[in-house]
Design a protein around this motif. Structure first.
Motif, mmCIF file in Angstrom:
data_model
loop_
_atom_site.group_PDB
_atom_site.id
_atom_site.type_symbol
_atom_site.label_atom_id
_atom_site.label_comp_id
_atom_site.label_asym_id
_atom_site.label_seq_id
_atom_site.Cartn_x
_atom_site.Cartn_y
_atom_site.Cartn_z
ATOM 1 N N TYR A 111 0.865 -1.186 0.000
ATOM 2 C CA TYR A 111 0.000 0.000 0.000
ATOM 3 C C TYR A 111 0.900 1.233 0.000
ATOM 4 C CZ TYR A 111 -4.284 2.574 1.250
ATOM 5 O OH TYR A 111 -5.378 3.413 1.252
ATOM 6 N N ALA A 112 0.567 2.204 -0.830
ATOM 7 C CA ALA A 112 1.491 3.334 -1.029
ATOM 8 C C ALA A 112 0.810 4.678 -0.802
ATOM 9 C CB ALA A 112 2.073 3.289 -2.438
ATOM 10 N N ILE A 113 1.516 5.533 -0.087
ATOM 11 C CA ILE A 113 1.091 6.911 0.142
ATOM 12 C C ILE A 113 2.043 7.828 -0.627
ATOM 13 C CG2 ILE A 113 0.675 8.714 1.872
ATOM 14 C CD1 ILE A 113 -1.069 6.172 2.281
ATOM 15 N N GLY A 114 1.507 8.778 -1.354
ATOM 16 C CA GLY A 114 2.330 9.806 -1.987
ATOM 17 C C GLY A 114 2.315 11.043 -1.117
ATOM 18 N N LEU A 115 3.465 11.409 -0.576
ATOM 19 C CA LEU A 115 3.574 12.581 0.308
ATOM 20 C C LEU A 115 4.169 13.742 -0.482
ATOM 21 C CD1 LEU A 115 3.282 13.440 3.394
ATOM 22 C CD2 LEU A 115 5.746 13.045 3.529
ATOM 23 N N THR A 116 3.459 14.850 -0.509
ATOM 24 C CA THR A 116 3.937 15.996 -1.274
ATOM 25 C C THR A 116 3.649 17.284 -0.516
ATOM 26 O OG1 THR A 116 4.000 16.974 -3.500
ATOM 27 C CG2 THR A 116 1.827 16.329 -2.656
ATOM 28 N N GLY A 117 4.070 18.389 -1.096
ATOM 29 C CA GLY A 117 3.867 19.698 -0.484
ATOM 30 C C GLY A 117 4.766 20.700 -1.175
ATOM 31 N N GLY A 118 4.438 21.958 -1.072
ATOM 32 C CA GLY A 118 5.258 22.987 -1.699
ATOM 33 C C GLY A 118 6.610 23.105 -1.031
ATOM 34 N N ILE A 119 7.528 23.800 -1.681
ATOM 35 C CA ILE A 119 8.850 24.019 -1.094
ATOM 36 C C ILE A 119 8.692 24.717 0.264
ATOM 37 C CG2 ILE A 119 9.179 26.234 -2.322
ATOM 38 C CD1 ILE A 119 12.198 25.424 -2.498
ATOM 39 N N GLY A 120 9.422 24.231 1.252
ATOM 40 C CA GLY A 120 9.365 24.838 2.576
ATOM 41 C C GLY A 120 8.181 24.416 3.424
ATOM 42 N N SER A 121 7.389 23.453 2.928
ATOM 43 C CA SER A 121 6.216 23.019 3.703
ATOM 44 C C SER A 121 6.603 22.099 4.864
ATOM 45 C CB SER A 121 5.197 22.320 2.793
ATOM 46 O OG SER A 121 5.771 21.180 2.182
ATOM 47 N N GLY A 122 7.771 21.485 4.757
ATOM 48 C CA GLY A 122 8.228 20.602 5.833
ATOM 49 C C GLY A 122 8.024 19.131 5.554
ATOM 50 N N LYS A 123 8.106 18.750 4.280
ATOM 51 C CA LYS A 123 7.902 17.336 3.897
ATOM 52 C C LYS A 123 8.880 16.413 4.619
ATOM 53 C CE LYS A 123 8.516 18.336 -0.461
ATOM 54 N NZ LYS A 123 8.462 19.810 -0.380
ATOM 55 N N THR A 124 10.140 16.836 4.688
ATOM 56 C CA THR A 124 11.163 15.976 5.305
ATOM 57 C C THR A 124 10.874 15.768 6.783
ATOM 58 O OG1 THR A 124 12.792 16.763 3.714
ATOM 59 C CG2 THR A 124 13.640 15.703 5.700
ATOM 60 N N THR A 125 10.480 16.834 7.472
ATOM 61 C CA THR A 125 10.136 16.735 8.898
ATOM 62 C C THR A 125 9.025 15.722 9.109
ATOM 63 O OG1 THR A 125 10.757 19.035 9.268
ATOM 64 C CG2 THR A 125 9.284 18.042 10.892
ATOM 65 N N ILE A 126 7.990 15.811 8.277
ATOM 66 C CA ILE A 126 6.841 14.914 8.401
ATOM 67 C C ILE A 126 7.242 13.478 8.045
ATOM 68 C CG2 ILE A 126 4.531 14.393 7.522
ATOM 69 C CD1 ILE A 126 4.720 16.890 9.392
ATOM 70 N N ALA A 127 8.008 13.315 6.963
ATOM 71 C CA ALA A 127 8.462 11.979 6.557
ATOM 72 C C ALA A 127 9.275 11.328 7.672
ATOM 73 C CB ALA A 127 9.273 12.060 5.274
ATOM 74 N N ASN A 128 10.119 12.117 8.341
ATOM 75 C CA ASN A 128 10.935 11.579 9.436
ATOM 76 C C ASN A 128 10.061 11.091 10.593
ATOM 77 O OD1 ASN A 128 13.258 12.127 8.014
ATOM 78 N ND2 ASN A 128 13.733 14.027 9.094
ATOM 79 N N LEU A 129 8.943 11.790 10.835
ATOM 80 C CA LEU A 129 8.036 11.364 11.911
ATOM 81 C C LEU A 129 7.410 10.006 11.585
ATOM 82 C CD1 LEU A 129 6.253 14.756 12.758
ATOM 83 C CD2 LEU A 129 7.996 13.578 14.123
ATOM 84 N N PHE A 130 7.078 9.790 10.318
ATOM 85 C CA PHE A 130 6.541 8.476 9.925
ATOM 86 C C PHE A 130 7.622 7.397 10.036
ATOM 87 C CE2 PHE A 130 3.147 10.984 7.891
ATOM 88 C CZ PHE A 130 2.045 10.259 8.309
ATOM 89 N N GLN A 131 8.866 7.762 9.747
ATOM 90 C CA GLN A 131 9.957 6.782 9.871
ATOM 91 C C GLN A 131 10.109 6.305 11.310
ATOM 92 O OE1 GLN A 131 13.259 8.864 7.804
ATOM 93 N NE2 GLN A 131 13.373 7.043 6.513
ATOM 94 N N GLU A 132 9.772 7.166 12.262
ATOM 95 C CA GLU A 132 9.860 6.773 13.676
ATOM 96 C C GLU A 132 8.896 5.627 14.006
ATOM 97 O OE1 GLU A 132 9.461 10.228 16.172
ATOM 98 O OE2 GLU A 132 11.166 11.237 15.230
ATOM 99 N N TYR A 133 7.873 5.449 13.184
ATOM 100 C CA TYR A 133 6.941 4.314 13.354
ATOM 101 C C TYR A 133 7.394 3.102 12.538
ATOM 102 C CZ TYR A 133 3.655 7.497 15.634
ATOM 103 O OH TYR A 133 3.060 8.383 16.512
ATOM 104 N N GLY A 134 8.596 3.180 11.964
ATOM 105 C CA GLY A 134 9.126 2.045 11.213
ATOM 106 C C GLY A 134 8.658 1.985 9.771
ATOM 107 N N ILE A 135 8.101 3.094 9.276
ATOM 108 C CA ILE A 135 7.592 3.120 7.910
ATOM 109 C C ILE A 135 8.735 3.373 6.928
ATOM 110 C CG2 ILE A 135 6.045 4.347 6.309
ATOM 111 C CD1 ILE A 135 4.696 2.507 8.495
ATOM 112 N N ASN A 136 8.762 2.603 5.843
ATOM 113 C CA ASN A 136 9.770 2.809 4.796
ATOM 114 C C ASN A 136 9.396 4.045 3.976
ATOM 115 O OD1 ASN A 136 9.735 -0.611 4.785
ATOM 116 N ND2 ASN A 136 11.676 0.437 4.973
#
Length: 207
Positions: free
Chosen positions: A9-34
């Motif tokens: 199952y796949a989620i596409g995570l996006t957002g404009g420049i400076g929206s904080g995509k990396t910060t949010i992606a890192n939070l999901f990684q803390e739950y063990g998500i690839n």
């Protein structure tokens, strides 16, 4: 490259420049998500000995390759600025390879669902068929401008030019199945990530 939606199952995570995509992606990684970051893959492809280097050299000549064997990003940026067709040529080389590497990474994923971080997901159009849901990281445009000016040492005019090359906030939100508000309060962002993680885990298991 597989076509259409495939497991996992796949989620596409996006957002404009400076929206904080990396910060949010890192939070999901803390739950063990690839998390599969298309920008990181693009950098690997155009790094020394990257898979895209032979095709870039063939298309643009030796001048496109830096002494260390990587794509010369400054040279390419200047070329794209002066030659409108150069961007499309580079994308024709990179995009199929990015998708190929994304599929390899997804096939090796061990988490219940995977997240593809795609800055220009809405603009590119073809990701809609690949992902099960689109999640947009959103914040006010003034917040985007401030973050990018601070982070990248750019002027407001430079940031606005980058933003104008992307779809606008309304278009991005209209494409979203899920919206993560990221206005600077990390605890609020963490709460949203936790709730979405629970929701997506349930959807993935039922998929």
């Amino acid at each position: 490259m597989s076509s259409g939606r495939t497991s996992p199952y796949a989620i596409g995570l996006t957002g404009g420049i400076g929206s904080g995509k990396t910060t949010i992606a890192n939070l999901f990684q803390e739950y063990g998500i690839n998390v599969i970051d298309t920008d990181a893959i693009a950098h690997q492809l155009s790094a020394p000995n990257g898979l895209a280097i032979p095709a870039i050299r063939q298309e643009f000549g030796d001048a496109a390759i830096a002494p260390n064997g990587a794509m010369d990003r400054t040279w390419m940026r200047e070329l794209i600025f002066s030659d409108s067709g150069a961007k499309q040529k580079l994308e024709r080389i990179l995009h199929p390879l990015i998708r190929q590497e994304c599929e390899k990474a997804a096939a090796m994923a061990t988490s219940t669902y995977v997240i593809f971080v795609v800055p220009l997901l809405v603009e590119s159009g073809n990701w809609r068929e690949r992902v099960n849901r689109i999640a947009v990281v959103d914040c006010p445009e003034q917040t985007q401008i401030f973050r990018v000016m601070t982070r990248n040492n750019l002027s407001q005019e430079q940031v606005l030019a980058i933003m104008r090359a992307q779809v606008n906030r309304e278009q991005r939100l209209a494409a979203a199945d899920d919206i993560i508000r990221n206005e600077g309060d990390l605890s609020a962002a963490k709460k949203q990530v936790y709730e979405l993680h629970q929701q997506w885990t349930g959807l993935a298991k039922a998929h």
